[in-house]
Design an enzyme around this catalytic site. Structure first.
Site, PDB file in Angstrom:
ATOM      1  N   LYS A 160      -0.048  48.719  27.001  1.00  0.00           N
ATOM      2  CA  LYS A 160       0.826  47.708  26.397  1.00  0.00           C
ATOM      3  C   LYS A 160       0.002  46.509  25.942  1.00  0.00           C
ATOM      4  CE  LYS A 160       1.843  45.884  31.036  1.00  0.00           C
ATOM      5  NZ  LYS A 160       2.777  45.978  32.175  1.00  0.00           N
TER       6      LYS A 160
ATOM      7  N   TYR B 241     -15.374  15.518  22.283  1.00  0.00           N
ATOM      8  CA  TYR B 241     -14.179  14.701  22.041  1.00  0.00           C
ATOM      9  C   TYR B 241     -13.851  13.811  23.237  1.00  0.00           C
ATOM     10  CZ  TYR B 241     -12.821  17.179  17.787  1.00  0.00           C
ATOM     11  OH  TYR B 241     -12.772  17.686  16.522  1.00  0.00           O
TER      12      TYR B 241
HETATM   13  C1  LIG Z   1       2.161  46.475  33.337  1.00  0.00           C
HETATM   14  C2  LIG Z   1       2.768  47.490  34.220  1.00  0.00           C
HETATM   15  C3  LIG Z   1       1.970  48.373  34.966  1.00  0.00           C
HETATM   16  C4  LIG Z   1       0.463  48.245  35.045  1.00  0.00           C
HETATM   17  O1  LIG Z   1       0.151  47.159  35.875  1.00  0.00           O
HETATM   18  P1  LIG Z   1      -1.378  46.780  36.231  1.00  0.00           P
HETATM   19  O2  LIG Z   1      -1.235  45.738  37.261  1.00  0.00           O
HETATM   20  O3  LIG Z   1      -1.974  46.261  34.970  1.00  0.00           O
HETATM   21  O4  LIG Z   1      -2.037  48.002  36.708  1.00  0.00           O
HETATM   22  C5  LIG Z   1       2.602  49.398  35.659  1.00  0.00           C
HETATM   23  N1  LIG Z   1       3.955  49.530  35.643  1.00  0.00           N
HETATM   24  C6  LIG Z   1       4.750  48.674  34.974  1.00  0.00           C
HETATM   25  C7  LIG Z   1       6.223  48.849  35.023  1.00  0.00           C
HETATM   26  C8  LIG Z   1       4.187  47.614  34.251  1.00  0.00           C
HETATM   27  O5  LIG Z   1       4.976  46.761  33.602  1.00  0.00           O
END
Ligand SMILES: *Cc1c(COP(=O)(O)O)cnc(C)c1O
Length: 375
Positions: free
Chosen positions: A42, A267
Site C-alpha cells: 500500500k 534562516y
Molecule cells: C498496513 C497493514 C499491515 C502491514 O503492517 P506492517 O506493520 O507494515 O507490517 C498489515 N495488515 C493491515 C490490515 C494493514 O493495514
C-alpha cells in the site's frame, strides 16, 4: 508506481530490491511452510515504488499482495498485466465501497469486507452477476478502525446465509500493539481472533503484520501480511539481525565553505558558530521529505564520517558542520542522510513519528534507482 529516474536531481534514493526479497524470504521462513507470506505494498510500496517492489517479490514467488484503495489495486493489476505476471491475488484493505463493484471484478481484485453493509453489497453483486465472488472478512478485535465489530460478528455468525455467493478466502484481524511484544493486548486479540475463527471452520485465517510475524507461530495462521519489515525497518524494539536495510538516501554536497566564529547559519540565524568552521551545504530539504524538525538533531555521513546538521532545514538544502572531517572525506560528492549512526528509527524518534511516515513521504524530487530484482 515505479518511480522514474529523473536525472539531474540533487538527491538520490537507491532501492535494493534483492534486499526486499531477502527480507520477504526471512519473514516467510519464520512461519510454517503451509503459511503464506503476503506482501503489503500500500501507499506505493511504503513510498519505495509499488511496481518495482511487487515485480521483484512476485518473481521471488510471492503470490499475494495487499493495497489500501481500489485505485492502488487497479494500478498494481495493470502493472502485473503489462509485465505478463498472472496468478497474483491483489487484496483491497478498504473493501468494496459504493459503486466499486464492477471495477473490483473487472480487475480481479479481492475486497477485504469490513462491515455488514460491505458484505451485503458484495453479495448482491454476486447474485446479480451469478458469480461466486472472492473476499476476505475482517474482524475488529480491538483496533476500532476497520472490520466487523462484536455485534456485527455475532449477527453474521447467526446469519451465515449473508455469505452465500461469496468465496471467503480468509478471515482476518489486525494487531493493535504488535510492536510491543510484551503488551497483554496481543494475547487478548489472539484469543478473540481464535474464538471468532472457530465459527468459520475450514476458512484460512490471517492476523500478523510485520511485528506479528516476530511474535511467534501462534500469530501466523495461514497467511501473514508484513509491510514495514519487508522494507528493512525493525518492527520491534530489538533489532533483528536478519533484516537487511533496503534503501539508501543520499544528497549532493553543493558547496563547502569556511565561516568564522560568531557567524550564524541558516534562516533566522538560529545557530551561532562557536569556532572557525567548515560548513557543507547539501542539496536536500523539506521539499524532499527531509523534515524541518531535523535541524539541530540529525546527522549525515560523509565519506564514512558522521557530521551534525546545524541551523534550520531549508526547502532545498541543509547545512552540515564538517569542520572535523579529514581532507579525504571532504572530497565525497554525496552525503548519506540515513546511515549506520543515524538509522531511520533514530530519525523517526527525533521527529516524534515512526519510520512508516518518513518512508511514505520520501523524496518526490529525488532521482530513484533500483538495484537487483528482475530489472
Ligand atoms: C498496513 C497493514 C499491515 C502491514 O503492517 P506492517 O506493520 O507494515 O507490517 C498489515 N495488515 C493491515 C490490515 C494493514 O493495514
Amino acid at each position: 508506481m515505479t518511480k522514474r529516474q529523473s536525472r539531474c536531481a540533487d538527491s538520490t534514493i537507491t532501492v535494493n530490491l534483492d534486499a526486499i526479497v531477502a527480507n520477504w524470504r526471512f519473514l516467510d521462513s519464520l512461519s510454517a511452510p503451509s503459511t503464506k507470506t503476503a506482501a503489503m505494498v500500500k501507499a506505493n510500496g511504503y513510498g519505495l515504488g509499488s511496481g518495482a517492489v511487487a515485480t521483484a517479490l512476485a518473481a521471488a514467488g510471492c503470490p499475494l499482495f495487499f493495497v489500501a484503495s481500489l485505485g492502488e489495486a487497479i494500478e498494481l493489476r495493470r502493472h502485473f498485466n503489462k509485465i505478463g505476471i498472472n496468478d497474483i491475488s491483489i487484496m483491497v484493505l478498504h473493501g468494496a465501497q459504493i459503486g466499486q463493484e464492477d471495477a473490483l471484478t473487472a480487475h480481479q481484485l479481492v475486497p477485504v469486507l469490513n462491515d455488514l453493509e460491505q458484505i451485503s453489497r458484495w453479495q448482491l453483486f454476486a447474485n446479480k452477476t451469478g458469480m461466486t465472488l472472492p473476499a476476505l472478512l475482517h474482524f475488529d478485535t480491538g483496533m476500532t478502525r476497520l472490520g466487523l465489530d462484536v455485534d456485527q460478528a455475532d449477527w453474521l455468525i447467526q446469519n451465515r446465509g449473508a455469505l452465500d455467493g461469496l468465496g471467503i478466502a480468509y478471515v482476518m484481524s489486525h494487531l493493535v500493539s504488535g510492536e510491543l511484544a510484551d503488551d497483554p493486548v496481543n494475547a487478548r486479540q489472539l484469543a478473540s481472533f481464535n474464538e471468532l475463527r472457530s465459527w468459520f471452520a475450514g476458512v484460512p485465517a490471517s492476523l500478523a503484520n510485520s511485528a506479528g510475524c516476530l511474535l511467534g507461530t501462534d500469530y501466523h495462521f495461514q497467511m501473514t501480511r508484513p509491510g514495514i519489515a519487508l522494507y528493512g525497518v525493525h518492527p520491534l524494539e530489538t533489532r533483528i539481525p536478519n533484516l537487511q536495510s533496503v534503501f539508501d538516501w543520499q544528497a549532493r554536497i553543493l558547496q563547502i565553505r569556511m565561516a568564522a566564529a560568531g557567524d550564524r547559519v541558516g534562516y533566522g540565524g538560529t545557530f551561532e558558530l562557536q569556532r572557525q568552521s567548515r560548513i557543507a551545504t547539501i542539496g536536500v530539504g523539506y521539499a524532499d521529505g527531509y523534515r524541518r524538525q531535523l535541524g539541530g538533531k540529525a546527522t549525515v555521513s560523509i565519506g564514512g564520517n558522521t557530521a551534525p546538521v546545524i541551523g534550520r532545514i531549508s526547502m532545498d538544502s541543509i547545512t552540515v558542520d564538517v569542520t572535523d572531517l579529514d581532507q579525504n572525506s571532504l572530497r565525497a560528492e554525496y552525503a548519506s542522510l540515513i546511515h549506520d549512526a543515524y538509522p531511520i528509527e533514530a530519525m523517526a524518534a527525533d521527529l516524534g513519528t515512526i519510520s512508516y511516515e518518513i518512508m511514505a513521504t520520501l523524496g518526490q524530487r529525488a532521482d530513484w534507482h533500483y538495484q537487483g530484482g528482475s530489472f
